[in-house]
Design a protein around this motif. Sequence first.
Motif, PDB file in Angstrom:
ATOM      1  N   LEU A  18       0.847  -1.180   0.066  1.00 54.60           N
ATOM      2  CA  LEU A  18       0.032  -0.187   0.133  1.00 54.60           C
ATOM      3  C   LEU A  18       0.604   1.131   0.170  1.00 54.60           C
ATOM      4  CD1 LEU A  18      -2.711   1.357   0.202  1.00 54.60           C
ATOM      5  CD2 LEU A  18      -2.327   1.110   2.864  1.00 54.60           C
ATOM      6  N   THR A  19       1.842   1.191   0.913  1.00 52.50           N
ATOM      7  CA  THR A  19       2.695   2.375   1.018  1.00 52.50           C
ATOM      8  C   THR A  19       3.607   2.750  -0.532  1.00 52.50           C
ATOM      9  OG1 THR A  19       3.111   1.662   3.209  1.00 52.50           O
ATOM     10  CG2 THR A  19       4.934   3.155   1.975  1.00 52.50           C
ATOM     11  N   ALA A  20       3.932   1.579  -1.260  1.00 49.38           N
ATOM     12  CA  ALA A  20       4.465   1.785  -2.592  1.00 49.38           C
ATOM     13  C   ALA A  20       3.439   2.433  -3.634  1.00 49.38           C
ATOM     14  CB  ALA A  20       5.132   0.548  -2.822  1.00 49.38           C
ATOM     15  N   VAL A  21       2.275   1.685  -3.446  1.00 46.13           N
ATOM     16  CA  VAL A  21       1.371   2.233  -4.517  1.00 46.13           C
ATOM     17  C   VAL A  21       1.028   3.680  -4.122  1.00 46.13           C
ATOM     18  CG1 VAL A  21      -0.980   2.088  -5.300  1.00 46.13           C
ATOM     19  CG2 VAL A  21       0.375  -0.048  -4.739  1.00 46.13           C
ATOM     20  N   PHE A  22       0.887   4.056  -2.791  1.00 44.21           N
ATOM     21  CA  PHE A  22       0.676   5.489  -2.458  1.00 44.21           C
ATOM     22  C   PHE A  22       1.785   6.385  -2.899  1.00 44.21           C
ATOM     23  CE2 PHE A  22       1.377   8.838   0.438  1.00 44.21           C
ATOM     24  CZ  PHE A  22       0.170   9.441   0.660  1.00 44.21           C
ATOM     25  N   SER A  23       2.967   5.710  -2.759  1.00 41.45           N
ATOM     26  CA  SER A  23       3.936   6.781  -3.123  1.00 41.45           C
ATOM     27  C   SER A  23       4.199   7.117  -4.511  1.00 41.45           C
ATOM     28  CB  SER A  23       5.378   6.036  -2.674  1.00 41.45           C
ATOM     29  OG  SER A  23       5.481   5.838  -1.381  1.00 41.45           O
ATOM     30  N   ILE A  24       3.850   5.910  -5.391  1.00 41.73           N
ATOM     31  CA  ILE A  24       3.622   6.251  -6.788  1.00 41.73           C
ATOM     32  C   ILE A  24       2.596   7.239  -7.145  1.00 41.73           C
ATOM     33  CG2 ILE A  24       3.145   5.070  -9.104  1.00 41.73           C
ATOM     34  CD1 ILE A  24       3.980   2.433  -7.853  1.00 41.73           C
ATOM     35  N   GLN A  50      11.625  10.258  -9.542  1.00 43.07           N
ATOM     36  CA  GLN A  50      11.918   9.037  -8.385  1.00 43.07           C
ATOM     37  C   GLN A  50      10.543   9.016  -7.636  1.00 43.07           C
ATOM     38  OE1 GLN A  50      15.532  10.461  -6.978  1.00 43.07           O
ATOM     39  NE2 GLN A  50      16.768   9.024  -7.861  1.00 43.07           N
ATOM     40  N   ILE A  51      10.469   7.537  -7.211  1.00 41.74           N
ATOM     41  CA  ILE A  51       9.379   7.375  -6.366  1.00 41.74           C
ATOM     42  C   ILE A  51       9.950   7.355  -5.038  1.00 41.74           C
ATOM     43  CG2 ILE A  51       7.495   6.141  -5.691  1.00 41.74           C
ATOM     44  CD1 ILE A  51       7.281   6.958  -8.516  1.00 41.74           C
ATOM     45  N   THR A  52       9.555   8.226  -4.106  1.00 42.90           N
ATOM     46  CA  THR A  52      10.054   8.351  -2.569  1.00 42.90           C
ATOM     47  C   THR A  52       9.034   8.248  -1.534  1.00 42.90           C
ATOM     48  OG1 THR A  52       9.841  10.859  -2.651  1.00 42.90           O
ATOM     49  CG2 THR A  52      11.939   9.867  -3.382  1.00 42.90           C
ATOM     50  N   LEU A  84      12.959   0.591  -8.288  1.00 42.68           N
ATOM     51  CA  LEU A  84      12.230   0.011  -9.348  1.00 42.68           C
ATOM     52  C   LEU A  84      11.632  -1.210  -9.169  1.00 42.68           C
ATOM     53  CD1 LEU A  84      10.950   1.668 -11.850  1.00 42.68           C
ATOM     54  CD2 LEU A  84      12.587   0.528 -13.237  1.00 42.68           C
ATOM     55  N   GLU A  85      12.600  -2.035  -8.863  1.00 44.70           N
ATOM     56  CA  GLU A  85      12.156  -3.493  -8.965  1.00 44.70           C
ATOM     57  C   GLU A  85      11.135  -3.650  -7.649  1.00 44.70           C
ATOM     58  OE1 GLU A  85      12.045  -7.385  -9.767  1.00 44.70           O
ATOM     59  OE2 GLU A  85      13.116  -5.783 -10.893  1.00 44.70           O
ATOM     60  N   ARG A  86      11.051  -3.115  -6.522  1.00 45.87           N
ATOM     61  CA  ARG A  86      10.217  -2.982  -5.593  1.00 45.87           C
ATOM     62  C   ARG A  86       8.762  -2.228  -6.064  1.00 45.87           C
ATOM     63  NH1 ARG A  86      11.877  -7.305  -2.919  1.00 45.87           N
ATOM     64  NH2 ARG A  86      13.892  -6.772  -2.275  1.00 45.87           N
ATOM     65  N   LEU A  87       8.908  -1.439  -6.941  1.00 42.30           N
ATOM     66  CA  LEU A  87       7.493  -0.820  -7.491  1.00 42.30           C
ATOM     67  C   LEU A  87       6.989  -1.727  -8.244  1.00 42.30           C
ATOM     68  CD1 LEU A  87       8.880   2.790  -8.166  1.00 42.30           C
ATOM     69  CD2 LEU A  87       7.627   1.996  -6.020  1.00 42.30           C
ATOM     70  N   TYR A  88       7.664  -2.585  -9.290  1.00 36.92           N
ATOM     71  CA  TYR A  88       6.980  -3.557  -9.993  1.00 36.92           C
ATOM     72  C   TYR A  88       6.134  -4.693  -9.155  1.00 36.92           C
ATOM     73  CZ  TYR A  88       9.734  -1.698 -14.213  1.00 36.92           C
ATOM     74  OH  TYR A  88      10.353  -0.851 -15.030  1.00 36.92           O
ATOM     75  N   ILE A  89       7.011  -4.865  -8.078  1.00 32.77           N
ATOM     76  CA  ILE A  89       6.275  -6.082  -7.214  1.00 32.77           C
ATOM     77  C   ILE A  89       4.990  -5.543  -6.732  1.00 32.77           C
ATOM     78  CG2 ILE A  89       6.704  -7.181  -5.156  1.00 32.77           C
ATOM     79  CD1 ILE A  89       9.618  -7.598  -5.865  1.00 32.77           C
ATOM     80  N   ALA A  90       5.259  -4.322  -6.238  1.00 34.16           N
ATOM     81  CA  ALA A  90       4.000  -3.843  -5.585  1.00 34.16           C
ATOM     82  C   ALA A  90       2.586  -3.527  -6.601  1.00 34.16           C
ATOM     83  CB  ALA A  90       4.302  -2.421  -4.912  1.00 34.16           C
ATOM     84  N   THR A 107      18.574 -14.181  -4.753  1.00 36.91           N
ATOM     85  CA  THR A 107      19.105 -13.075  -3.887  1.00 36.91           C
ATOM     86  C   THR A 107      18.347 -11.933  -3.824  1.00 36.91           C
ATOM     87  OG1 THR A 107      20.335 -12.322  -5.813  1.00 36.91           O
ATOM     88  CG2 THR A 107      21.571 -13.587  -4.309  1.00 36.91           C
ATOM     89  N   THR A 108      17.931 -11.258  -2.444  1.00 38.73           N
ATOM     90  CA  THR A 108      17.166 -10.030  -2.626  1.00 38.73           C
ATOM     91  C   THR A 108      17.751  -8.870  -3.470  1.00 38.73           C
ATOM     92  OG1 THR A 108      18.011  -9.463  -0.433  1.00 38.73           O
ATOM     93  CG2 THR A 108      16.044 -10.861  -0.480  1.00 38.73           C
ATOM     94  N   ILE A 109      17.062  -7.938  -3.615  1.00 38.71           N
ATOM     95  CA  ILE A 109      17.493  -6.896  -4.280  1.00 38.71           C
ATOM     96  C   ILE A 109      18.566  -6.160  -3.244  1.00 38.71           C
ATOM     97  CG2 ILE A 109      15.757  -5.172  -3.839  1.00 38.71           C
ATOM     98  CD1 ILE A 109      15.985  -4.023  -6.715  1.00 38.71           C
ATOM     99  N   GLU A 110      19.495  -5.108  -3.543  1.00 41.05           N
ATOM    100  CA  GLU A 110      20.396  -4.457  -3.033  1.00 41.05           C
ATOM    101  C   GLU A 110      19.708  -3.141  -2.250  1.00 41.05           C
ATOM    102  OE1 GLU A 110      23.357  -5.552  -1.821  1.00 41.05           O
ATOM    103  OE2 GLU A 110      22.510  -7.560  -2.840  1.00 41.05           O
ATOM    104  N   ASP A 111      18.852  -3.483  -1.261  1.00 43.36           N
ATOM    105  CA  ASP A 111      18.296  -2.359  -0.682  1.00 43.36           C
ATOM    106  C   ASP A 111      17.731  -3.079   0.635  1.00 43.36           C
ATOM    107  OD1 ASP A 111      15.387  -2.888  -0.828  1.00 43.36           O
ATOM    108  OD2 ASP A 111      15.892  -3.150  -2.880  1.00 43.36           O
ATOM    109  N   ASP A 112      17.219  -2.198   1.673  1.00 44.69           N
ATOM    110  CA  ASP A 112      16.543  -2.710   2.848  1.00 44.69           C
ATOM    111  C   ASP A 112      15.048  -2.520   2.984  1.00 44.69           C
ATOM    112  OD1 ASP A 112      16.429   0.057   2.997  1.00 44.69           O
ATOM    113  OD2 ASP A 112      17.035   0.046   5.079  1.00 44.69           O
ATOM    114  N   ILE A 113      14.361  -2.678   1.793  1.00 46.01           N
ATOM    115  CA  ILE A 113      13.063  -2.521   1.689  1.00 46.01           C
ATOM    116  C   ILE A 113      12.492  -3.763   1.219  1.00 46.01           C
ATOM    117  CG2 ILE A 113      11.008  -1.230   0.573  1.00 46.01           C
ATOM    118  CD1 ILE A 113      13.048   1.107  -0.011  1.00 46.01           C
ATOM    119  N   ALA A 114      11.337  -4.209   1.933  1.00 49.26           N
ATOM    120  CA  ALA A 114      10.531  -5.491   1.544  1.00 49.26           C
ATOM    121  C   ALA A 114       9.431  -5.108   1.216  1.00 49.26           C
ATOM    122  CB  ALA A 114      10.696  -6.525   2.588  1.00 49.26           C
TER     123      ALA A 114
END
Length: 450
Positions: free
Chosen positions: A323-329, A339-341, A349-355, A442-449
Amino acid sequence: MGYLKKWNSKYLKFKLKHSPQQNLFYGFLTYIVVGFILLSLPIFQKTSAPLLDHLFTATSAVSTTGLVTISIFDSYNFGGQFIIMLLFQLGGIGYLTFTTFMLLSTTKRITRWHKAILNSEFTLPVTIKIKDFLKSVIIFTVIMEVIGAILFFIAFKMDGMDNLHAIWNAIFHSISAFCTAGFSLFNSGFTNYIGNGFVNFIISFLAIGGSLGFIVVTDFVLWFKHRSHKLSFTTKIILIGLSILLSIAFLFFYFYEPSITNLDGSIRAYAAFFQAMSAMTTVGFNTLDFGTFTTPILIATVFLMYIGASPSGTAGGLKITTLTAVFSIIKSRLRGRQQITFFGRVIPLERLYIATSSFIFYTSLIFLGIFILTFSEDFDLEKIIFEVASALGTVGISMGITGDLSAVGKITIILLMFIGRLGVLTFGLAIWSKSIVEKEHTTIEDDIAV
């Protein structure tokens, strides 16, 4: 012995042939099938019931949903109830979590295959190692469920229950609450405890603890052990999101639901918080009949069930992080930003695709489920919407139509509960993925799930 070696060899080839998502699919399906077979045996039953109802119960247990078409207490004896408890315990902590923990404890290492499965199921941020995560899952689960069982035992004894019944009910409901499974041995649920602040606290304590997610727990354990460890962005999003949504929902229920506003004093506060908490954490218990709620409150409840709680926990739903990622978009696009923040952090971007994929797929399944049930069932639309949202969100609260569903309706709800526990994207990848995952996930190189 030779037969066992041959069977084990075939099993190894099977699991290595399939992707992590497909292994998760077959793993949870196996839990359901085994549970269904056992529950169908007369030795675990008090009274006979159609096979479809046993399948429904097994799926509901593994998916930690809590929707039932038959009474658990009246239909199953102690053995059957124990099997159901075991199923939602396994479903709550995740596929292979316990076995991988035992493997790690005895051999001090886990295979690439186990890592791929766990990463696929839990989507860990890179700040958390699988070894630390597994320990936190098992230890935290045991501690919470033991504390819950002790507290429940005290509460049930205070309510006049004898020792044996108090012990069994305490264990069963403690595990059910922590795993947000929503299964109860009381035919009326917890409606008789609407004014019991102690019982309300126990369930809320366990459900919120389980629904916060094992990522949050692991994060805090590492923070306490190593002060240099920083809480991940995922943890911060989960805590802030859950606090805001739960607070708003509580106030909405407290002030605008007539069946709650008519209550006196502390009971009114208990009822408002409990119903909001139950929908948000997807624990599925209730102290009031949702069938009596007004339409605006039902819509709010559907929204809470739709969102759910946090990833990598026992709760279902779309998840707060999605929900947070979609709201941020939406926010970034309206402000014309490339940029989506969120809170000053750039979301990869990968996390946004997943969301966005999860959001679209999840919403589509909601509409598809509603569409099918409007053909097969003769209930009001709001009851059908509520039932579908509860099933896919693995919540378990109902407006009282579950037991009266047709065979088509029951099968539809079974599929939705299974997909909801597996995760919509995991289900999609398990069904449509053609490539075999040969390298370690492997997970993407960030700390956002997400």
